[in-house]
Enzyme design. Structure first.
Site, PDB file in Angstrom:
ATOM      1  N   ASN A 120       0.799  -1.239   0.000  1.00  0.00           N
ATOM      2  CA  ASN A 120       0.000   0.000   0.000  1.00  0.00           C
ATOM      3  C   ASN A 120       0.827   1.283   0.000  1.00  0.00           C
ATOM      4  OD1 ASN A 120       0.974  -0.016   2.563  1.00  0.00           O
ATOM      5  ND2 ASN A 120      -1.008   0.062   3.594  1.00  0.00           N
TER       6      ASN A 120
ATOM      7  N   ASP B 221       5.412 -16.517  14.975  1.00  0.00           N
ATOM      8  CA  ASP B 221       6.383 -16.196  16.011  1.00  0.00           C
ATOM      9  C   ASP B 221       5.608 -16.050  17.317  1.00  0.00           C
ATOM     10  OD1 ASP B 221       8.856 -15.184  17.217  1.00  0.00           O
ATOM     11  OD2 ASP B 221       9.404 -14.646  15.162  1.00  0.00           O
TER      12      ASP B 221
ATOM     13  N   HIS C 214      16.706 -12.754  10.862  1.00  0.00           N
ATOM     14  CA  HIS C 214      16.552 -11.292  10.987  1.00  0.00           C
ATOM     15  C   HIS C 214      17.462 -10.671  12.037  1.00  0.00           C
ATOM     16  CE1 HIS C 214      14.287 -13.012  14.233  1.00  0.00           C
ATOM     17  NE2 HIS C 214      14.181 -11.830  14.786  1.00  0.00           N
ATOM     18  N   ASP C 215      18.164 -11.483  12.808  1.00  0.00           N
ATOM     19  CA  ASP C 215      19.082 -10.966  13.836  1.00  0.00           C
ATOM     20  C   ASP C 215      20.544 -11.103  13.433  1.00  0.00           C
ATOM     21  OD1 ASP C 215      16.995 -10.465  15.615  1.00  0.00           O
ATOM     22  OD2 ASP C 215      17.093 -12.486  16.464  1.00  0.00           O
TER      23      ASP C 215
ATOM     24  N   ASP D  38       3.067   2.566   1.999  1.00  0.00           N
ATOM     25  CA  ASP D  38       3.438   3.337   3.199  1.00  0.00           C
ATOM     26  C   ASP D  38       4.885   3.088   3.629  1.00  0.00           C
ATOM     27  OD1 ASP D  38       3.335   0.819   4.275  1.00  0.00           O
ATOM     28  OD2 ASP D  38       1.872   1.279   5.848  1.00  0.00           O
TER      29      ASP D  38
HETATM   30  C1  NOJ Z   1      15.068 -12.707  19.643  1.00  0.00           C
HETATM   31  C2  NOJ Z   1      14.501 -12.113  18.406  1.00  0.00           C
HETATM   32  O1  NOJ Z   1      14.847 -12.904  17.318  1.00  0.00           O
HETATM   33  C3  NOJ Z   1      15.019 -10.700  18.329  1.00  0.00           C
HETATM   34  O2  NOJ Z   1      14.761 -10.093  17.096  1.00  0.00           O
HETATM   35  C4  NOJ Z   1      14.437  -9.923  19.471  1.00  0.00           C
HETATM   36  O3  NOJ Z   1      15.008  -8.646  19.511  1.00  0.00           O
HETATM   37  C5  NOJ Z   1      14.690 -10.613  20.806  1.00  0.00           C
HETATM   38  N1  NOJ Z   1      14.511 -12.024  20.766  1.00  0.00           N
HETATM   39  C6  NOJ Z   1      13.761 -10.068  21.844  1.00  0.00           C
HETATM   40  O4  NOJ Z   1      12.449 -10.462  21.557  1.00  0.00           O
END
Ligand code: NOJ
Length: 560
Positions: A23, A98, A327-328, A25
């Site tokens: 959309n 999640d 993603h981390d 944004d």
């Molecule tokens: C692990 C998650 O993968 C991360 O992205 C998050 O910041 C921390 N846990 C806290 O929820």
């Protein structure tokens, strides 16, 4: 051999904020995901793990949930979620949500109540404690820098938060809280979702009394008091009995600091807790004694040791998850491969390495097109709370060298993984028609999904092939792992065996040619090259092989 669908599956992780914006944004959304389901189906994946889409003030991009049964406005509506589930199922795929229940947002109604007074019915949904002579109750440092405690004037007490101060830890010792969580999980499962990825689930039980570490320092890593704590298995078994065991689902628990011994309990073959966990040991190989930001080079020897330990120790006892990014984490091709000259070849090599191990493979969005780390010029261009908190503590308050800290962010920062998905070479990589919430990696002109789909030799089709192989050869899923030639300085070589079938996996982790020799046991054995990441491989004998830089091959040897 205990066959299970989730062992045979390949999971694809979507970080919704960065996946596809429908959309304009600048923020990815659920409708955007629906638009791309055919792309995922075509890749061959079985399960989608969706990072949090729940209502959240976004202090940590959705990992701080203020309502577990509502959808974040930026992402869409609950109707969109229902449609997403239907559309995923219509394509024969499954959805893993999640589940973030070590902590909630401080804007969750439970915490708003909990803060009101020491005798509020929700007080014990969180962990409150008196200070220690004007100081926090203990000296634990947070995952996101600073103390794990924040002071609240109303009741003159501190609350615990292992992550940001907007992520207060839930009190699992309270049966009423546990029941709320189980009811919420049941609610989602009854809606039709197919499982949960459980955020830092091995942190939910804290050691009695919450003692300070013995170092005497004002701030110290208190992991031993909350990682794999005393009651964690009891809680997971209870969750399993009350919720998980009633459904045919997939579960994976994120578990920093878990050893293989812990994992053999969390992911036990009897199925009394979870299906599998995410270990961090291989993700820590490039961290020095100072932790994540104290970057040191990883070594192939260490990688072999850690991966093999997990393969051997869980064999027959539990089940592994297999991942090299999420993603981390930084992008795998920048971290373990070569994101320059050999980007495509090394991405395929890493994929081969991972997908041939025993366990359930996880692909993180963009991995299938070889997306790389990013280098933004200034700290302001970054979004991640972990990066900003660390930067403030190190540079703004601590006076450390700006360039040195930025260098660590380039190598380890979580925003490397969070730049928008690169769909095509139009503005903002086709992710959005608006302004993206985080800048796109400038290399999208070359690295994007359209280019990948138009090139039969692309990383995308290589993953497709690996996934097909998994469906055709039981030995990839169930075979026994063995590390061979462990001291080889360039090649990670291992075998997998199941009955008459043997796989020989050869991965050159170096930018140089590498020699390898493998003796066949019997002349009648037949050898077939199942997977290769180079256009042509000249006829060679296994007893005398030369692998090109970052070359990977998988041979299937059938005993006669
Ligand atoms: C692990 C998650 O993968 C991360 O992205 C998050 O910041 C921390 N846990 C806290 O929820």
């Amino acid at each position: 051999m205990d066959k299970k669908w989730w062992k045979e599956s390949v999971v694809y992780q979507i970080y919704p904020r960065s996946f596809n914006d429908s959309n304009g944004d600048g923020i990815g959304d659920i409708k955007g995901i629906i638009e791309k389901l055919d792309y995922l189906k075509n890749l061959g994946i079985d399960v989608i793990w969706l990072s949090p889409i729940y209502q959240s003030p976004n202090d940590d991009n959705g990992y701080d949930i203020s309502d577990y049964k509502a959808v974040m406005n930026e992402f869409g509506t609950m109707e969109d979620m229902d449609t997403l589930v239907e559309e995923i199922h219509a394509r024969g795929m499954k959805l893993m949500m999640d589940l973030v229940v070590n902590h909630s947002s401080d804007e969750h109604q439970w915490f708003i109540e909990s803060k009101k007074s020491a005798d509020n019915p929700y007080r014990d949904y969180y962990i409150w404690k008196k200070g220690d002579n004007g100081k926090p109750p203990n000296n634990w440092s947070s995952f996101f820098s600073g103390s794990t405690w924040d002071y609240d004037e109303t009741t003159d007490e501190y609350y615990l938060h292992l992550f940001s101060k907007k992520q207060p830890d839930l009190n699992w010792e309270n049966p009423a809280l546990r029941k709320e969580i189980y009811d919420m999980m049941t609610w989602w499962l009854d809606k039709g979702v197919d499982g949960f990825r459980m955020d830092v689930i091995n942190l939910i039980s804290k050691v009695d009394g919450l003692p300070s570490t013995s170092s005497g320092k004002d701030l110290d890593w208190g992991g031993e008091y909350f990682m794999n704590g005393p009651l964690v298995h009891e809680y997971l078994q209870e969750m399993n009995q009350q919720v998980l065991s009633k459904y045919d689902i997939i579960t994976v628990g994120e578990s920093p600091g878990a050893t293989t011994k812990d994992a053999a309990r969390y992911a036990n073959a009897e199925g009394t807790e979870l299906n599998m966990i995410f270990t961090f040991e291989h993700m820590d190989l490039d961290s020095g004694p100072g932790g994540k930001w104290d970057v040191k080079p990883w070594t192939l020897g260490d990688l072999k040791e850690v991966m093999s330990k997990w393969q051997y120790d869980l064999a027959g006892k539990g089940w592994n998850s297999l991942y090299l990014n999420n993603h981390d984490q930084p992008r795998m091709v920048s971290r373990f491969g070569n994101d320059g000259e050999y980007r495509v070849r090394s991405a395929k090599m890493l994929a081969t390495f991972l997908h041939m191990l025993q366990g359930t493979p996880y692909i993180y969005q963009g991995e299938e097109i070889g997306m790389t780390n990013v280098r933004f010029e200034s700290i302001e261009e970054y979004d991640d709370i972990e990066i900003h908190n660390m930067f403030r503590e190190a540079v703004t308050e601590g006076g450390q060298d700006y360039d040195k800290v930025m260098e660590a962010i380039y190598v380890k920062g979580r925003d490397n993984a969070r730049t928008p998905m690169q769909w095509d070479n139009s503005d903002h990589a086709g992710f959005t028609t608006g302004t993206p919430w985080l800048k796109v990696n400038p290399n999208y002109d070359e690295i994007n999904a359209v280019n990948a789909l138009n090139d039969q030799d692309s990383i995308y089709y290589f993953y497709q092939h690996l996934i097909q192989m998994r469906k055709q050869h039981d030995v990839i899923v169930y075979g026994k792992y063995e590390l061979i030639q462990k001291d080889h300085a360039q090649i990670y070589a291992y075998t997998r065996t199941l009955d008459q079938d043997e796989l020989l996996i050869l991965c050159n982790f170096s930018g140089e040619k590498a020699e390898f020799s493998y003796e066949m046991t019997s002349k009648q054995d037949t050898v077939e090259l199942l997977v290769q990441n180079m256009e042509t491989v000249e006829d060679q004998f296994l007893s005398e092989l030369t692998l090109a830089p970052y070359e990977a091959r998988v041979y299937k040897i059938s005993r006669s």
